[in-house]
Design a protein around this motif. Structure first.
Motif, PDB file in Angstrom:
ATOM      1  N   TYR A  52       0.833  -1.195   0.000  1.00  0.00           N
ATOM      2  CA  TYR A  52       0.000   0.000   0.000  1.00  0.00           C
ATOM      3  C   TYR A  52       0.879   1.260   0.000  1.00  0.00           C
ATOM      4  O   TYR A  52       0.671   2.175  -0.790  1.00  0.00           O
ATOM      5  N   TYR A  53       1.880   1.281   0.880  1.00  0.00           N
ATOM      6  CA  TYR A  53       2.742   2.462   0.919  1.00  0.00           C
ATOM      7  C   TYR A  53       3.535   2.616  -0.373  1.00  0.00           C
ATOM      8  O   TYR A  53       3.732   3.740  -0.841  1.00  0.00           O
ATOM      9  N   GLU A  54       3.950   1.532  -0.973  1.00  0.00           N
ATOM     10  CA  GLU A  54       4.691   1.606  -2.237  1.00  0.00           C
ATOM     11  C   GLU A  54       3.866   2.334  -3.301  1.00  0.00           C
ATOM     12  O   GLU A  54       4.384   3.153  -4.047  1.00  0.00           O
ATOM     13  N   ILE A  55       2.576   2.067  -3.343  1.00  0.00           N
ATOM     14  CA  ILE A  55       1.682   2.741  -4.291  1.00  0.00           C
ATOM     15  C   ILE A  55       1.450   4.188  -3.851  1.00  0.00           C
ATOM     16  O   ILE A  55       1.531   5.122  -4.647  1.00  0.00           O
ATOM     17  N   LEU A  56       1.185   4.387  -2.581  1.00  0.00           N
ATOM     18  CA  LEU A  56       0.878   5.708  -2.042  1.00  0.00           C
ATOM     19  C   LEU A  56       2.056   6.669  -2.166  1.00  0.00           C
ATOM     20  O   LEU A  56       1.868   7.854  -2.461  1.00  0.00           O
ATOM     21  N   ARG A  57       3.277   6.191  -1.983  1.00  0.00           N
ATOM     22  CA  ARG A  57       4.439   7.089  -1.964  1.00  0.00           C
ATOM     23  C   ARG A  57       4.636   7.802  -3.292  1.00  0.00           C
ATOM     24  O   ARG A  57       5.205   8.885  -3.339  1.00  0.00           O
ATOM     25  N   ARG A  58       4.159   7.227  -4.385  1.00  0.00           N
ATOM     26  CA  ARG A  58       4.265   7.886  -5.699  1.00  0.00           C
ATOM     27  C   ARG A  58       3.441   9.178  -5.748  1.00  0.00           C
ATOM     28  O   ARG A  58       3.690  10.037  -6.575  1.00  0.00           O
ATOM     29  N   ARG A  59       2.455   9.284  -4.882  1.00  0.00           N
ATOM     30  CA  ARG A  59       1.576  10.449  -4.850  1.00  0.00           C
ATOM     31  C   ARG A  59       2.058  11.530  -3.890  1.00  0.00           C
ATOM     32  O   ARG A  59       1.473  12.605  -3.825  1.00  0.00           O
ATOM     33  N   LEU A  60       3.088  11.231  -3.124  1.00  0.00           N
ATOM     34  CA  LEU A  60       3.542  12.169  -2.095  1.00  0.00           C
ATOM     35  C   LEU A  60       4.520  13.187  -2.658  1.00  0.00           C
ATOM     36  O   LEU A  60       5.409  12.837  -3.436  1.00  0.00           O
ATOM     37  N   PRO A 104       4.484  12.604   8.439  1.00  0.00           N
ATOM     38  CA  PRO A 104       3.477  13.662   8.251  1.00  0.00           C
ATOM     39  C   PRO A 104       2.109  13.074   7.864  1.00  0.00           C
ATOM     40  O   PRO A 104       1.700  13.124   6.699  1.00  0.00           O
ATOM     41  N   TRP A 105       1.409  12.530   8.839  1.00  0.00           N
ATOM     42  CA  TRP A 105       0.160  11.825   8.570  1.00  0.00           C
ATOM     43  C   TRP A 105      -0.900  12.660   7.848  1.00  0.00           C
ATOM     44  O   TRP A 105      -1.566  12.135   6.945  1.00  0.00           O
ATOM     45  N   PRO A 106      -1.107  13.924   8.178  1.00  0.00           N
ATOM     46  CA  PRO A 106      -2.134  14.681   7.436  1.00  0.00           C
ATOM     47  C   PRO A 106      -1.857  14.723   5.926  1.00  0.00           C
ATOM     48  O   PRO A 106      -2.778  14.562   5.120  1.00  0.00           O
ATOM     49  N   GLU A 107      -0.599  14.916   5.539  1.00  0.00           N
ATOM     50  CA  GLU A 107      -0.259  14.950   4.118  1.00  0.00           C
ATOM     51  C   GLU A 107      -0.404  13.571   3.475  1.00  0.00           C
ATOM     52  O   GLU A 107      -0.813  13.443   2.329  1.00  0.00           O
ATOM     53  N   ILE A 108      -0.070  12.544   4.227  1.00  0.00           N
ATOM     54  CA  ILE A 108      -0.220  11.177   3.697  1.00  0.00           C
ATOM     55  C   ILE A 108      -1.698  10.857   3.521  1.00  0.00           C
ATOM     56  O   ILE A 108      -2.108  10.295   2.501  1.00  0.00           O
ATOM     57  N   HIS A 158      -4.061  12.965   2.993  1.00  0.00           N
ATOM     58  CA  HIS A 158      -4.526  13.757   1.849  1.00  0.00           C
ATOM     59  C   HIS A 158      -4.181  13.055   0.532  1.00  0.00           C
ATOM     60  O   HIS A 158      -5.007  12.959  -0.369  1.00  0.00           O
ATOM     61  N   ALA A 159      -2.951  12.566   0.420  1.00  0.00           N
ATOM     62  CA  ALA A 159      -2.538  11.850  -0.794  1.00  0.00           C
ATOM     63  C   ALA A 159      -3.350  10.573  -0.972  1.00  0.00           C
ATOM     64  O   ALA A 159      -3.667  10.185  -2.101  1.00  0.00           O
ATOM     65  N   ALA A 160      -3.723   9.938   0.111  1.00  0.00           N
ATOM     66  CA  ALA A 160      -4.483   8.686   0.035  1.00  0.00           C
ATOM     67  C   ALA A 160      -5.874   8.906  -0.557  1.00  0.00           C
ATOM     68  O   ALA A 160      -6.408   8.007  -1.206  1.00  0.00           O
ATOM     69  N   THR A 161      -6.434  10.104  -0.357  1.00  0.00           N
ATOM     70  CA  THR A 161      -7.776  10.360  -0.886  1.00  0.00           C
ATOM     71  C   THR A 161      -7.792  10.374  -2.411  1.00  0.00           C
ATOM     72  O   THR A 161      -8.821  10.077  -3.014  1.00  0.00           O
ATOM     73  N   SER A 162      -6.668  10.696  -3.033  1.00  0.00           N
ATOM     74  CA  SER A 162      -6.641  10.733  -4.502  1.00  0.00           C
ATOM     75  C   SER A 162      -5.871   9.569  -5.120  1.00  0.00           C
ATOM     76  O   SER A 162      -5.785   9.465  -6.340  1.00  0.00           O
ATOM     77  N   GLU A 193      -7.158   3.881   6.670  1.00  0.00           N
ATOM     78  CA  GLU A 193      -7.435   3.459   8.046  1.00  0.00           C
ATOM     79  C   GLU A 193      -6.836   2.085   8.320  1.00  0.00           C
ATOM     80  O   GLU A 193      -6.242   1.857   9.375  1.00  0.00           O
ATOM     81  N   HIS A 194      -6.993   1.174   7.375  1.00  0.00           N
ATOM     82  CA  HIS A 194      -6.413  -0.171   7.538  1.00  0.00           C
ATOM     83  C   HIS A 194      -4.886  -0.064   7.570  1.00  0.00           C
ATOM     84  O   HIS A 194      -4.228  -0.696   8.402  1.00  0.00           O
TER      85      HIS A 194
END
Length: 185
Positions: free
Chosen positions: A59-67, A130-134, A136-140, A156-157
């Motif tokens: 999940y983080y591997e996918i999410l980090r591309r958006r950060l 920086p959880w708020p920024e993460i 935020h990125a997760a929403t998109s 959340e998971h």
């Protein structure tokens, strides 16, 4: 097939000695005084279902591309310490037990290991995520569809799984111990 993740919150010197004597993780799996590998006198054992644990890394591997790079750098400092192969520029988890014993330990069995000083350093990185920024990125972020019910596909998971790493780090730091994270076979 399922597997578990076992975290040993260990007194470092006895853990190093036991690993060196058994030439690997057999000090845990095949301890002669306790064939089940439970209740090592120098370690507190915590277990977690393996699929969730590994899926959080995907999940983080996918999410980090958006950060953004500033956020990614702070997040990578922590997540790179607890998950393998997250992407270019991301650190790999420490292998302090292998370094201290001089024994090569396979990452499919010994997922990560941290001496007490490393635990404190990684805990500081965890606290700087920086959880708020993460979030935020997760929403998109567009996540691939679930393949199994254990796939981590929402923030959340993801946070609930990451919480275990942080809990282990907190306990190890509070007690002056190291962490040894094993994957069951």
């Amino acid at each position: 097939m399922s597997f578990d993740v076992i975290c040993l919150i260990a007194e470092w010197a006895p853990a190093v000695a036991a690993c060196r004597e058994s030439r690997g993780a057999d000090f845990y799996w095949d301890a002669p005084e306790n064939p089940n590998g439970d209740d090592l006198p120098f370690a507190i054992e915590r277990a977690r279902r393996g699929f969730d644990f590994i899926e959080a890394g995907f999940y983080y591997e996918i999410l980090r591309r958006r950060l953004p790079s500033r956020v990614r750098g702070k997040a990578d400092s922590f997540f790179g310490s607890v998950y393998h192969e997250l992407g270019p520029g991301c650190p790999e988890p420490p292998g302090d037990l292998a370094d201290d014993t001089g024994i090569e330990l396979a990452k499919h069995e010994m997922y990560y290991s941290m001496r007490p000083t490393t635990v404190r350093s990684v805990l500081e990185h965890a606290r700087a995520v920086p959880w708020p920024e993460i979030e935020h990125a997760a929403t998109s972020a567009v996540m691939p569809p679930r393949i199994t019910r254990h796939d981590v596909r929402d923030i959340e998971h993801f946070r609930s799984i990451v919480w275990f790493h942080q809990e282990w780090l907190d306990e190890a730091a509070r007690t002056g111990r190291g962490l040894i994270v094993l994957l069951s076979q």
